[in-house]
Design a protein around this motif. Structure first.
Motif, PDB file in Angstrom:
ATOM      1  N   THR A   1       3.301  21.223 -20.359  1.00 53.45           N
ATOM      2  CA  THR A   1       4.183  20.318 -20.446  1.00 53.45           C
ATOM      3  C   THR A   1       5.293  20.621 -21.247  1.00 53.45           C
TER       4      THR A   1
ATOM      5  N   MET B   1       0.310  21.351 -14.788  1.00 48.40           N
ATOM      6  CA  MET B   1      -0.151  20.362 -15.696  1.00 48.40           C
ATOM      7  C   MET B   1      -1.342  19.592 -15.193  1.00 48.40           C
TER       8      MET B   1
ATOM      9  N   ILE C   1       5.623  15.447 -23.950  1.00 48.49           N
ATOM     10  CA  ILE C   1       5.590  14.481 -22.662  1.00 48.49           C
ATOM     11  C   ILE C   1       6.726  13.810 -22.646  1.00 48.49           C
TER      12      ILE C   1
END
Length: 302
Positions: free
Chosen positions: A23, A36, A156
């Motif tokens: 990520t 991912m 993220i």
């Protein structure tokens, strides 16, 4: 190519499985090149992501999560991760703020003790914890290893990733531009395509399938008119029951995986894609050295 004042370096991202290494790499590069998943141990090869500006070039290596191996594939994955530690200019040791310190971290810390390169402690998923909880985490890790920098981030969401990049740049030394400025990975497109398909398998299937799957690109060819890329790929599993799950009722699951993968592949290639998928059973492939080699996971040591 080298020019005065230009800096470059190789940076390894290491950490326990599923702490957000892929990520972070995708966030830095601004596009998806690393798989991912919320399932651990999904990265199987070193994935080099290339970040280039007018002033510097940073080559990131996203390694498989370092863990105690349970089979030949796991042994191969762990060995690859450990081999990068002495080949790079800098190491990002990524941890999960939500989980905190664990025995898996100590396993990694033991392997970092003799590393000469600067080691950053990067505390990921800070969006999941209260800010007051960060200081005890920092103190706990600081007692176990001397870190050049400690940077809390949310990979993220992109929180503090710019700060992390600025810190990395401070440690870069003058060096050549290894890759063209528009290149974001050193892997051939076929490899990234296979990873995108494997990611959709992981997202779409139950726990029984993920760690028992590999994807082989049988053919990838652009049509003569240049408008469509034809891709034929085989998804390899270990058991017939897994094949049934992947195909699904009236082929529904395989169609879903193909449709999701095709969208990402079209974005990657910038072209329309016709994707055909097959499922093949290759029993116990993760423990068979010759199978690992066929599937691109092994080397001459087996």
């Amino acid at each position: 190519m080298s020019r005065e004042g230009f800096k470059s370096g190789f940076v390894s991202i290491i950490g326990r499985p599923n702490v957000g290494k892929s990520t972070l790499l995708n966030q830095v590069l601004g596009q998806k090149i690393a798989i991912m998943s919320d399932k651990p141990q999904t990265t199987r090869n070193k994935i080099q992501g290339v970040y280039t500006t007018n002033e510097e070039q940073i080559i990131f290596i996203d390694t498989p999560g370092i863990h105690k191996p349970k089979h030949k594939l796991g042994d191969f994955m762990t060995r690859i991760a450990q081999e990068t530690l002495n080949e790079v200019d800098m190491i990002l040791f990524l941890i999960n703020a939500e989980e905190g310190y664990g025995r898996g971290d100590q396993f990694i810390i033991d392997r970092l003790q003799n590393v000469k390169s600067p080691i950053f402690l990067v505390i990921n998923k800070i969006d999941k914890v209260h800010p007051d909880d960060l200081l005890p985490i920092i103190e706990q890790y600081r007692e176990k290893l001397e870190f050049a920098e400690i940077v809390p981030i949310s990979a993220i969401n992109g929180n503090n990733v710019t700060t992390l990049m600025d810190q990395i740049k401070n440690y870069l030394e003058e060096g050549p531009q290894y890759y063209p400025e528009d290149q974001v990975t050193d892997h051939p497109e076929r490899f990234v395509v296979s990873e995108l398909i494997r990611e959709k398998v992981l997202h779409s299937t139950r726990e029984e399938v993920p760690h028992s799957v590999a994807v082989v690109i049988d053919q990838m060819k652009q049509r003569d008119d240049g408008n469509i890329v034809d891709i034929q790929a085989t998804i390899v599993v270990e058991r017939s029951s897994q094949k049934g799950i992947l195909i699904g009722k009236q082929g529904g699951m395989l169609k879903k995986i193909g449709s999701l993968a095709r969208q990402d592949i079209e974005h990657l290639l910038g072209s329309k894609v016709y994707l055909e998928l097959w499922v093949k059973v290759q029993k116990d492939w993760r423990n068979r050295a010759f199978n690992l080699k066929d599937l691109g996971f092994s080397d001459d040591t087996y």
